[in-house]
Design an enzyme around this catalytic site. Structure first.
Site, PDB file in Angstrom:
ATOM      1  N   ASP A 215      86.691  17.354 -18.925  1.00 61.45           N
ATOM      2  CA  ASP A 215      86.552  16.086 -18.214  1.00 61.45           C
ATOM      3  C   ASP A 215      87.449  16.072 -16.976  1.00 61.45           C
ATOM      4  O   ASP A 215      88.621  16.461 -17.056  1.00 61.45           O
ATOM      5  CB  ASP A 215      86.968  14.964 -19.187  1.00 61.45           C
ATOM      6  CG  ASP A 215      86.683  13.579 -18.652  1.00 61.45           C
ATOM      7  OD1 ASP A 215      85.502  13.267 -18.465  1.00 61.45           O
ATOM      8  OD2 ASP A 215      87.640  12.822 -18.442  1.00 61.45           O
TER       9      ASP A 215
ATOM     10  N   GLU B  65      90.483  34.986 -26.907  1.00 60.02           N
ATOM     11  CA  GLU B  65      91.001  35.503 -28.181  1.00 60.02           C
ATOM     12  C   GLU B  65      90.023  35.276 -29.321  1.00 60.02           C
ATOM     13  O   GLU B  65      90.122  35.895 -30.364  1.00 60.02           O
ATOM     14  CB  GLU B  65      92.288  34.750 -28.561  1.00 60.02           C
ATOM     15  CG  GLU B  65      93.524  35.226 -27.877  1.00 60.02           C
ATOM     16  CD  GLU B  65      94.682  34.302 -28.221  1.00 60.02           C
ATOM     17  OE1 GLU B  65      94.732  33.769 -29.359  1.00 60.02           O
ATOM     18  OE2 GLU B  65      95.523  34.090 -27.330  1.00 60.02           O
TER      19      GLU B  65
END
Ligand code: GLC
Length: 517
Positions: free
Chosen positions: A203, A252
């Site tokens: 956002d 990751e």
């Protein structure tokens, strides 16, 4: 699920308050969303982007987050979230959640602690506080205006300091110069990644970093979010450093998870910077949200996006509607012509190379509700402009699922916003399985797009100045933006899909066609 799914996906935005209400309290919820996964599966979407469902006082419909790791009781529990995510994954649908890093709610523990701790404290340093000048106690520290109207500064209850809020006064801006803010958001990312989400929509991704010294903007300090230019609080170069620290975190995790930016920039060049290989994966192209329904404007926006995104190796990310803007049926003139043009524009988008976002209800042909009574409005824009701007509630009206019932199948009670006359005929029940309905058109278009994958875009000679024609490597798409039918002479091949009847080999005003290659 294929690698790089996000380069060609169709992603469906669910606005939780208004999608489906399982517990009959008038507001949508996670259990409601879960119950509609089969519907989304039949529509053929690859992923869901879910607007905020976090604990929140709902001063800005959940974009005011009080606890980034908790579900608001109005929407359910963490167990409901996990169950919904599992149901989506079982259906082969990925889930992107909304992350709101520019500001928290004023009900967030951090902001409460900041008010309690007082000026100069470490707690206040997580936000932007500035002293009130005793000589000019009514004058804020700079001329910045809130995107929702009025000044971007409000005084603390003791009157000694101001705090910054680019949006509502209940949404204080976080201070991204503070390392604690960085650490906290990395931890929030991991919290949701560990739960299994497939990505984040960020956002106000262009807003977190403010120019040093918080200098005045030019003019009167009023900056629109929509159609913004660069300012001391939007699209500052420093935001890119943040994303370079986020990318390794998401990398990751397995499963090709992504970030999509809500970044309003003043050019496709500036937008592409968010998409460099060590930053974010997608950024909404809002140029087509802003463009009038005209061939020349669409072509310009498409060309700019393709050229700039190619430069950084990122997919184009197309969108026509979302929870912040007027629905495209209404932007294009409302009524039958608005709907015809909206379908044509959607068909065009679905033929472009890249990603397409669909906002809940557009597949039913829903229009903007312009005449909501003032008493039911909730958008802070309405209140902060004293009703001068009606705000965004009109695109957030609950979805009609059935032809009858207190909220047309949205739930067992009236919804938090009333549905207008005429939405019974636009309900899922009314359109499901009906040849020629908007819902069947979307289903068909999405399925065909999958079967005929775009590999690029080559413009073709268009039959008239109000028309666009292109070859995407798998289909030839022709769109008539004008007010008169155009001849399709010279185009051949099987008609895969037409958004209107092609009587006498002509493409009607406000319609689109795909030919197989
Ligand atoms: C984004 C959201 C909008 C919200 C604003 C503040 O633009 O899409 O709904 O009001 O940010 O968080």
């Amino acid at each position: 699920m294929s690698d790089n799914w996000w380069r060609e996906a169709v992603i469906y935005q669910v606005y939780p308050r208004s999608f489906a209400d399982a517990n009959g309290d008038g507001m949508g919820d996670l259990a409601g969303i879960r119950s509609r996964i089969p519907y989304l599966s039949a529509l053929g979407v690859d992923a869901i982007w879910l607007s905020p469902f976090y604990a929140s006082p709902q001063k800005d419909a959940g974009y005011d987050v009080a606890d980034y790791r908790a579900i608001d009781p109005r929407f359910g529990t963490l167990d409901d979230f996990d169950a919904m995510l599992e149901a989506a994954h079982e259906a082969g649908i990925r889930l992107i959640v909304d992350l709101v890093p520019n500001h928290s709610s004023s009900e967030h523990e951090w902001f409460k602690a900041a008010l309690a701790a007082g000026p100069g404290s470490a707690e206040r340093d997580r936000y932007h506080f500035r002293d009130v000048d005793p000589a000019k106690p009514e004058t804020p520290p700079n001329n910045w205006q809130s995107v929702f109207g009025g000044p971007a500064w409000t005084r603390t209850p003791d009157g000694k300091q101001w705090y910054l809020h680019l949006f509502d006064s209940s949404q204080p801006d976080l201070n991204w110069d503070n390392p604690e803010v960085h650490a906290e958001f990395q931890s929030i990312l991991r919290f949701w990644l560990d739960r299994g989400v497939d990505g984040f929509r960020i956002d106000v991704a262009h807003g977190m970093v403010k120019a040093e010294g918080l200098p005045d903007t030019g003019g009167d300090g009023t900056i629109e979010m929509i159609g913004t230019t660069r300012s001391p609080f939007f699209d500052q170069d420093g935001v890119h450093d943040i994303y370079r620290t986020w990318r390794p975190v998401i990398e990751e995790y397995d499963g090709d998870r992504i970030f999509v930016a809500e970044a309003w920039t003043d050019s496709a060049e500036r937008r592409a910077l968010y998409l460099r290989p060590d930053e974010l994966h997608q950024a909404f192209n809002f140029d087509l949200v802003l463009a009038p329904f005209k061939a020349v404007d669409f072509r310009k926006a498409i060309d700019a996006e393709i050229a700039n995104n190619a430069g950084v190796g990122a997919p184009c990310t197309w969108v026509l509607s979302n929870h912040d803007v007027q629905r495209h049926v209404t932007r294009y003139g409302d009524g039958p012509i608005g709907l015809a043009r909206a379908k044509a524009a959607t068909q065009l988008l679905l033929a472009l190379p890249g990603v397409v976002y669909v906002y809940q209800g557009e597949e039913l042909g829903l229009n903007e509700v312009l005449d909501l009574p003032d008493e039911v409005r909730e958008d802070p824009t309405f209140f902060r402009t004293n009703g001068e701007q009606i705000g965004r509630d009109g695109c957030r009206v609950p979805i009609p699922w059935k032809t009858e019932g207190p909220s047309l199948g949205f739930g067992d009670a009236a919804g938090w916003l009333p549905q207008p006359e005429g939405w019974s005929e636009k309900s899922v029940e009314a359109e499901d399985g009906v040849a020629g309905s908007t819902l069947e058109f979307y289903r068909q278009a999405i399925a065909l797009r999958k079967a005929h994958k775009a590999s690029g875009l080559t413009w073709l000679d268009e039959p008239s100045a109000d028309t666009l024609a292109f070859d995407n490597g798998a289909v030839v798409c022709v769109v008539n933006f004008g007010d008169e039918p155009v001849s399709l002479d010279g185009f051949d091949g099987e008609v895969l899909l037409a958004s209107a009847d092609l009587a006498e080999g002509r493409l009607p005003a406000g319609s689109a066609v795909w030919f197989a290659k």
